[in-house]
Write an enzyme that holds these catalytic residues in place. Structure first.
Site, PDB file in Angstrom:
ATOM      1  N   HIS A   1       0.852  -1.193   0.000  1.00  0.00           N
ATOM      2  CA  HIS A   1       0.000   0.000   0.000  1.00  0.00           C
ATOM      3  C   HIS A   1       0.889   1.245   0.000  1.00  0.00           C
ATOM      4  O   HIS A   1       1.679   1.448   0.934  1.00  0.00           O
ATOM      5  CB  HIS A   1      -0.922  -0.014   1.222  1.00  0.00           C
ATOM      6  CG  HIS A   1      -1.963  -1.087   1.135  1.00  0.00           C
ATOM      7  ND1 HIS A   1      -2.409  -1.801   2.226  1.00  0.00           N
ATOM      8  CD2 HIS A   1      -2.653  -1.562   0.056  1.00  0.00           C
ATOM      9  CE1 HIS A   1      -3.329  -2.674   1.818  1.00  0.00           C
ATOM     10  NE2 HIS A   1      -3.486  -2.562   0.509  1.00  0.00           N
TER      11      HIS A   1
ATOM     12  N   ARG B   1      -5.927  -7.064  -2.274  1.00  0.00           N
ATOM     13  CA  ARG B   1      -7.204  -7.697  -2.610  1.00  0.00           C
ATOM     14  C   ARG B   1      -7.051  -8.495  -3.905  1.00  0.00           C
ATOM     15  O   ARG B   1      -8.026  -8.970  -4.455  1.00  0.00           O
ATOM     16  CB  ARG B   1      -8.312  -6.638  -2.833  1.00  0.00           C
ATOM     17  CG  ARG B   1      -8.568  -5.721  -1.657  1.00  0.00           C
ATOM     18  CD  ARG B   1      -9.241  -6.464  -0.492  1.00  0.00           C
ATOM     19  NE  ARG B   1      -9.496  -5.558   0.624  1.00  0.00           N
ATOM     20  CZ  ARG B   1      -8.612  -5.254   1.568  1.00  0.00           C
ATOM     21  NH1 ARG B   1      -7.403  -5.818   1.568  1.00  0.00           N
ATOM     22  NH2 ARG B   1      -8.921  -4.419   2.539  1.00  0.00           N
TER      23      ARG B   1
ATOM     24  N   SER C   1       0.791  -0.516   7.606  1.00  0.00           N
ATOM     25  CA  SER C   1       0.428   0.337   8.732  1.00  0.00           C
ATOM     26  C   SER C   1      -1.048   0.687   8.537  1.00  0.00           C
ATOM     27  O   SER C   1      -1.538   0.638   7.411  1.00  0.00           O
ATOM     28  CB  SER C   1       1.294   1.602   8.776  1.00  0.00           C
ATOM     29  OG  SER C   1       0.948   2.501   7.764  1.00  0.00           O
ATOM     30  N   TYR C   2      -1.827   1.000   9.566  1.00  0.00           N
ATOM     31  CA  TYR C   2      -1.373   1.277  10.900  1.00  0.00           C
ATOM     32  C   TYR C   2      -2.333   0.601  11.893  1.00  0.00           C
ATOM     33  O   TYR C   2      -3.330   0.001  11.486  1.00  0.00           O
ATOM     34  CB  TYR C   2      -1.348   2.799  11.165  1.00  0.00           C
ATOM     35  CG  TYR C   2      -2.722   3.457  11.078  1.00  0.00           C
ATOM     36  CD1 TYR C   2      -3.211   3.931   9.874  1.00  0.00           C
ATOM     37  CD2 TYR C   2      -3.543   3.588  12.207  1.00  0.00           C
ATOM     38  CE1 TYR C   2      -4.474   4.518   9.790  1.00  0.00           C
ATOM     39  CE2 TYR C   2      -4.796   4.170  12.123  1.00  0.00           C
ATOM     40  CZ  TYR C   2      -5.256   4.636  10.912  1.00  0.00           C
ATOM     41  OH  TYR C   2      -6.502   5.199  10.825  1.00  0.00           O
TER      42      TYR C   2
ATOM     43  N   GLU D   1       0.561  -4.689  11.245  1.00  0.00           N
ATOM     44  CA  GLU D   1       0.183  -3.268  11.050  1.00  0.00           C
ATOM     45  C   GLU D   1       0.976  -2.436  12.042  1.00  0.00           C
ATOM     46  O   GLU D   1       0.691  -2.449  13.247  1.00  0.00           O
ATOM     47  CB  GLU D   1      -1.314  -3.087  11.305  1.00  0.00           C
ATOM     48  CG  GLU D   1      -2.215  -3.935  10.427  1.00  0.00           C
ATOM     49  CD  GLU D   1      -2.464  -3.311   9.064  1.00  0.00           C
ATOM     50  OE1 GLU D   1      -2.020  -2.174   8.819  1.00  0.00           O
ATOM     51  OE2 GLU D   1      -3.114  -3.983   8.247  1.00  0.00           O
TER      52      GLU D   1
HETATM   53  O1  0X9 Z   1      -6.979  -4.181   4.536  1.00  0.00           O
HETATM   54  C1  0X9 Z   1      -5.797  -4.526   4.402  1.00  0.00           C
HETATM   55  O2  0X9 Z   1      -5.315  -4.831   3.308  1.00  0.00           O
HETATM   56  C2  0X9 Z   1      -4.879  -4.565   5.629  1.00  0.00           C
HETATM   57  N1  0X9 Z   1      -5.024  -3.372   6.417  1.00  0.00           N
HETATM   58  S1  0X9 Z   1      -4.511  -1.924   5.812  1.00  0.00           S
HETATM   59  O3  0X9 Z   1      -5.014  -0.878   6.684  1.00  0.00           O
HETATM   60  N2  0X9 Z   1      -2.931  -1.851   5.896  1.00  0.00           N
HETATM   61  O4  0X9 Z   1      -4.928  -1.805   4.474  1.00  0.00           O
HETATM   62  C3  0X9 Z   1      -5.230  -5.772   6.480  1.00  0.00           C
HETATM   63  C4  0X9 Z   1      -5.115  -7.076   5.751  1.00  0.00           C
HETATM   64  C5  0X9 Z   1      -5.363  -8.245   6.628  1.00  0.00           C
HETATM   65  N3  0X9 Z   1      -5.406  -9.476   5.862  1.00  0.00           N
HETATM   66  C6  0X9 Z   1      -6.480  -9.867   5.140  1.00  0.00           C
HETATM   67  N4  0X9 Z   1      -7.636  -9.303   5.235  1.00  0.00           N
HETATM   68  N5  0X9 Z   1      -6.310 -10.915   4.350  1.00  0.00           N
HETATM   69 ZN    ZN Z   2      -1.858  -1.840   4.192  1.00  0.00          ZN
END
Ligand code: 0X9
Ligand code: ZN
Length: 428
Positions: free
Chosen positions: A174, A248, A302-303, A376
């Site tokens: 990210h 994703r 993060s975070y 994170e």
């Molecule tokens: O949403 C995400 O991709 C991650 N948090 S962030 O705020 N850095 O974007 C968390 C991902 C956790 N893992 C999965 N959901 N597979």
């Molecule tokens: Zn992230």
């Protein structure tokens, strides 16, 4: 008509037509909402629809952080008051981005791991380190990002022929999460230059990819308006919007939860198909090429100070191995806390909020990596973690990596290497 829209978009004259509404966030307020009961949780869910959510709450005793444009502040405030929600707010949020770094830093003292750097500077530094520590570092070129930035995997090993178990750490999928690449670079520096880190290298190989999404990272450095850019910078055909959420885009239960199907969504567009992004393909290839030896995967983000494990696509079920994932994560969290760091919340990613297509689920569910996590880093500054605090927090998180390393060694290192750990003299 389409031609004119194209011209507008190329010249960046109309960001509304192009589907990307550029903001410098000066007129936005960051609102942190603290739900105290389930009813308030529901209210928050509805309230934030259509707003830019920076972080979801993991239930009660946590916060949902959301950016509210000036003209919507009044109605949000009314809803907050009606629901008796506790909250705090940071006005003129974009003013915090004033230190966005457009120009490469010029300094005589060389590269400091306690500063944020351009992607070029990071790449140059990695090459410099590889020359300085040829016995420990090998670089593997993985390919080029969508915009043509060369990506190199840093392989650290004191015995590359030993077929050691591999710890694979990536960061920066990210763009806006700058502290994650900073942590990866600190990890590299410490592993190769700190004599006491030899124990982390004995019987283990470390593969580190410090910036998975260099295009998004650089874009987030270009201006205040783009400081919160998250996705890649690829261009789907037929749309005038850019980028896919790399986290994703992995092919495990792809797009079943927590994604957007709209390419113009600024945050969680899953892509037209799994692994549509060259950057996620490169990470996948590293995993598959090293499938047998890969024992721990950590994706740095993060975070919020969370250490989460699969499944991420659902909060309904846990993998049958969840206890060992949970135990190791708690030991890591304890060590970081013991080193003076913050408390990290340990749980399954999907219980925090379900989101499919993450690299952690792919590593665990498809590649079969026994330990897989998303970490994170930091709390309290959202994505704008101050450079001046890097010196304090990066060494604290490093202590957590020591715990990871010891566990992987204990469970997976081959016998000769293990005996080296017990008696260093036998390893010469
Ligand atoms: O949403 C995400 O991709 C991650 N948090 S962030 O705020 N850095 O974007 C968390 C991902 C956790 N893992 C999965 N959901 N597979
Ligand atoms: Zn992230």
């Amino acid at each position: 008509m389409a031609k004119w829209i194209f011209v507008l978009c190329v010249l960046r004259l109309s960001e509304i037509v192009c589907g990307e509404i550029s903001q410098n966030y000066d007129n936005h307020t960051l609102v942190r909402l603290y739900p105290e009961n389930m009813k308030q949780l529901e209210v928050i869910e509805h309230m934030v629809l259509g707003l830019e959510v920076l972080k979801y709450t993991r239930g009660l005793n946590d916060s949902t952080d959301v950016l509210v444009p000036g003209d919507q502040m009044r109605s949000i405030q009314e809803m907050v008051e009606k629901a008796h929600l506790k909250y705090d707010a940071k006005e003129h949020y974009g003013r915090l981005f004033d230190n966005v770094n457009r120009v490469a830093k010029r300094r005589s003292g060389g590269f400091s791991v306690y500063e944020y750097h351009s992607y070029n500077a990071i790449r140059d530094h990695i090459e410099f380190l590889a020359k300085k520590y040829p016995d420990l570092i090998t670089l593997q070129t993985l390919g080029n990002s969508f915009q043509g930035r060369r990506m190199k995997l840093v392989k650290i090993s004191s015995n590359p022929n030993a077929s050691n178990p591999i710890i694979f750490v990536d960061a920066g999928i990210h763009g806006r999460e700058w502290v994650a690449p900073a942590m990866a670079l600190y990890l590299i520096e410490r592993l190769v230059s700190d004599p006491s880190a030899r124990s982390e290298l004995a019987g283990l190989d470390w593969y580190i990819l410090p910036v998975v999404n260099p295009d998004g990272y650089e874009y987030s450095r270009t201006s205040k308006a783009n400081r919160l850019w998250r996705k890649t910078r690829s261009k789907p055909s037929g749309y005038d919007c850019f980028g896919v959420d790399g986290n994703r885009n992995y092919d495990y239960k792809w797009a079943v939860s927590g994604v957007s199907k709209n390419p113009c969504d600024g945050e969680t567009y899953a892509g037209p198909k799994p692994f549509s992004e060259i950057e996620t393909q490169m990470v996948r290839n590293v995993m598959l090429e090293n499938q047998k030896r890969l024992k721990l995967y950590v994706s740095l983000h993060s975070y919020g100070n969370y250490l989460v494990y699969p499944w991420g696509y659902t909060g309904e079920i846990l993998p049958k191995e969840w206890r060992r994932l949970d135990t190791l994560a708690k030991n890591v969290a304890r060590a970081i806390y013991g080193a003076g760091g913050d408390h990290l919340t340990v749980m399954s990613a999907g219980k925090w909020y379900p989101a499919a297509g993450g690299s952690d689920d792919y590593a665990f569910g498809v590649v079969g990596v026994p330990y897989s996590y998303t970490m994170e880093l930091t709390k309290g500054y959202e994505f704008i973690f101050p450079e001046r605090l890097l010196k304090e927090v990066l060494p604290q998180y490093y202590i957590g990596f020591r715990v990871f390393a010891n566990q992987i060694k204990k469970e997976f290192s081959n016998r000769r290497e293990k005996s080296c750990l017990d008696d260093d003299s036998s390893c010469q």
